[in-house]
Design an enzyme around this catalytic site. Structure first.
Site, mmCIF file in Angstrom:
data_model
loop_
_atom_site.group_PDB
_atom_site.id
_atom_site.type_symbol
_atom_site.label_atom_id
_atom_site.label_comp_id
_atom_site.label_asym_id
_atom_site.label_seq_id
_atom_site.Cartn_x
_atom_site.Cartn_y
_atom_site.Cartn_z
ATOM 1 N N SER A 6 0.855 -1.178 0.000
ATOM 2 C CA SER A 6 0.000 0.000 0.000
ATOM 3 C C SER A 6 0.894 1.231 0.000
ATOM 4 O O SER A 6 2.121 1.139 0.031
ATOM 5 C CB SER A 6 -0.907 0.006 1.241
ATOM 6 O OG SER A 6 -0.122 0.126 2.419
ATOM 7 N N LYS A 7 0.266 2.397 -0.029
ATOM 8 C CA LYS A 7 1.050 3.637 -0.070
ATOM 9 C C LYS A 7 1.937 3.806 1.157
ATOM 10 O O LYS A 7 3.007 4.414 1.076
ATOM 11 C CB LYS A 7 0.115 4.833 -0.210
ATOM 12 C CG LYS A 7 -0.511 4.971 -1.588
ATOM 13 C CD LYS A 7 -1.318 6.245 -1.712
ATOM 14 C CE LYS A 7 -1.889 6.397 -3.108
ATOM 15 N NZ LYS A 7 -2.674 7.632 -3.272
ATOM 16 N N ARG A 8 1.510 3.263 2.282
ATOM 17 C CA ARG A 8 2.339 3.412 3.486
ATOM 18 C C ARG A 8 3.646 2.629 3.370
ATOM 19 O O ARG A 8 4.604 2.898 4.080
ATOM 20 C CB ARG A 8 1.571 2.965 4.734
ATOM 21 C CG ARG A 8 1.267 1.484 4.809
ATOM 22 C CD ARG A 8 0.394 1.169 6.023
ATOM 23 N NE ARG A 8 0.015 -0.224 6.091
ATOM 24 C CZ ARG A 8 0.750 -1.169 6.659
ATOM 25 N NH1 ARG A 8 1.915 -0.853 7.216
ATOM 26 N NH2 ARG A 8 0.338 -2.422 6.697
#
Length: 461
Positions: free
Chosen positions: A235-237
């Site tokens: 994910s973006k994290r």
């Protein structure tokens, strides 16, 4: 057989890291077999597809050096050809018209799923055609076994009776994804479909459509997805950003490409190699069968390798561009010359272009340099008078090279009867104001005699 691969992104966002790896693997396989690498923009989702996303994908591929061998094909424009194929299946008897309403379809689906069986339309065996809209569905086989001899996953078997009567054309005449992909891959001459294993279940459905048209199916290779360092779905994290984000963070395209290769494939050793070298030996069958994990520290290590190898003129230009985009520093025309001269030293400790910019700050600062608090503390007590004596000594230096200057600094400390810790920090403060910089001998050489002496004089006068 001439190998043809394709990358087929949906233009609903940037070229994310997983898509970039998929494109890279397709490019490598095509190059390994002297084949062609093609691009298809799957823009049939008109509500979400944007020109900005298309531009981002094309720009990202170009930046990574993955330019397709032919102009891109746009799937939406091929809708008439997709309808033609559906009509051909009707004529062959491998597809049929289904007049079920949306409510009837939902009831069929619920009943089928509840009984653990595929969806079968009551219209597959014909009947008097009512007035009103209809879809065109695949006449799914009821017997036999489908075998996808996947180049990564091995043989994947599924009973033919588990395949639904798939919709090929919707009631409004628009083709579905399953139909469009098969028709496009066939017409493009695609021989190998390399993609993420989230498409693995689609392969069996698509093989049935190939059979319905009496076409040869391509070989499939489904590569495990990329996960975050914690093993969770990327994910973006975790850093699941677009290719342009990595470019803006200061990674080189060859560095990112080399790292992406290692996320799922290895030439069998730990050497860091370029995609051009990898293309000589790339074998998709040696792709790992477990998810790769994105590790930005390892990406930095790989990128540092290519920073060291990169042309100094190019790095200087990239560094100045990064500074212009991210810093409020005043840049002079002469700074490109300074950076080019300093780059052989600066790039030895940099992982990204952003690192180069931070390391170059001391070189680009305007006089008189404003010292940070830590730098000011080093110039208390007898530090300034000692710098004055060093200033006088350095004025007599004939050779302004890092090795000679470093030796002279050590000799000066010995003559002063103090440890180098009494010399180095005050000198560094005067030269850099507290900004990161290389070893002092190198710093003096990079700044040059005139600038070094001027900065010292500012602090001792």
């Amino acid at each position: 057989m001439s190998v043809v691969t394709r990358f087929a992104p949906s233009p609903t966002g940037f070229l994310h890291i997983g898509g970039a790896r998929t494109a890279l693997f397709n490019w490598l396989y095509a190059r390994r077999h002297n084949g062609r690498f093609l691009l298809r923009i799957e823009d049939t989702d008109r509500a979400r597809s944007t020109q900005a996303a298309i531009d981002a994908i094309l720009d990202g591929l170009d930046w990574l050096g993955l330019t397709p061998d032919e102009p891109p094909i746009y799937q939406f424009a091929r809708a008439p050809r997709h309808r033609e194929a559906a009509e051909a299946m009707l004529a062959r008897g491998t597809a049929f018209r289904c007049y079920c309403s949306s409510e009837e379809v939902e009831a069929l689906r619920a009943a089928a799923h509840g009984a653990g069986r595929p969806v079968r339309s009551p219209w597959r065996d014909g009947g008097p055609a009512p007035d009103g809209p209809y879809t065109i569905r695949l006449r799914a086989p009821d017997e036999g076994e489908l075998v996808n001899r996947d180049l990564v996953q091995g043989d994947v078997r599924i009973a033919a009776r588990e395949i639904d009567d798939l919709i090929l054309l919707r009631a409004d005449g628009t083709p579905t994804y399953m139909l469009a992909v098969v028709v496009d891959d066939h017409d493009m001459g695609v021989t190998h479909v390399i993609r993420g294993d989230d498409h693995l279940t689609n392969a069996a459905r698509q093989i049935v459509i190939y059979q319905a048209m009496a076409w040869d199916a391509p070989r499939f290779a489904h590569v495990p997805l990329i996960h975050g360092a914690d093993g969770a779905k990327l994910s973006k994290r975790h850093g699941a950003l677009g290719a342009e984000a990595y470019r803006d963070m200061g990674y080189l395209p060859e560095g990112l490409a080399a790292y992406l290769m290692r996320l799922g494939w290895s030439p069998g050793h730990d050497d860091i190699i370029s995609k051009e070298v990898a293309a000589r030996v790339f074998d998709i069958e040696k792709a790992v069968k477990s998810p790769a994990r994105l590790d930005l520290d390892k990406l930095g290590h790989v990128n540092a390798h290519f920073i060291k190898m990169a042309d100094d003129e190019r790095l200087a230009a990239l560094t100045l561009a990064y500074i212009a985009a991210n810093k409020d520093w005043r840049i002079e025309t002469s700074d490109s010359v300074k950076l080019r001269a300093a780059m052989p030293i600066l790039k030895q400790r940099a992982k990204t272009v952003a690192d180069l910019a931070e390391q170059a700050y001391f070189l680009l600062r305007d006089r008189p340099i404003v010292l940070d608090e830590a730098a000011r503390r080093t110039l208390k007590d007898d530090a300034r008078p000692r710098l004055g004596r060093l200033f006088a000594r350095l004025k007599t230096m004939r050779e302004w090279r890092a090795e000679t200057l470093a030796a002279e600094l050590k000799a000066f400390a010995a003559d002063e009867g103090v440890g180098f810790g009494q010399i180095g920090p005050p000198l560094r403060a005067a030269l850099t104001g507290g900004s990161p910089a290389p070893d002092l001998g190198q710093t003096l050489e990079i700044l040059g005699r005139e600038e070094s002496m001027a900065r010292l004089e500012d602090q001792v006068s």
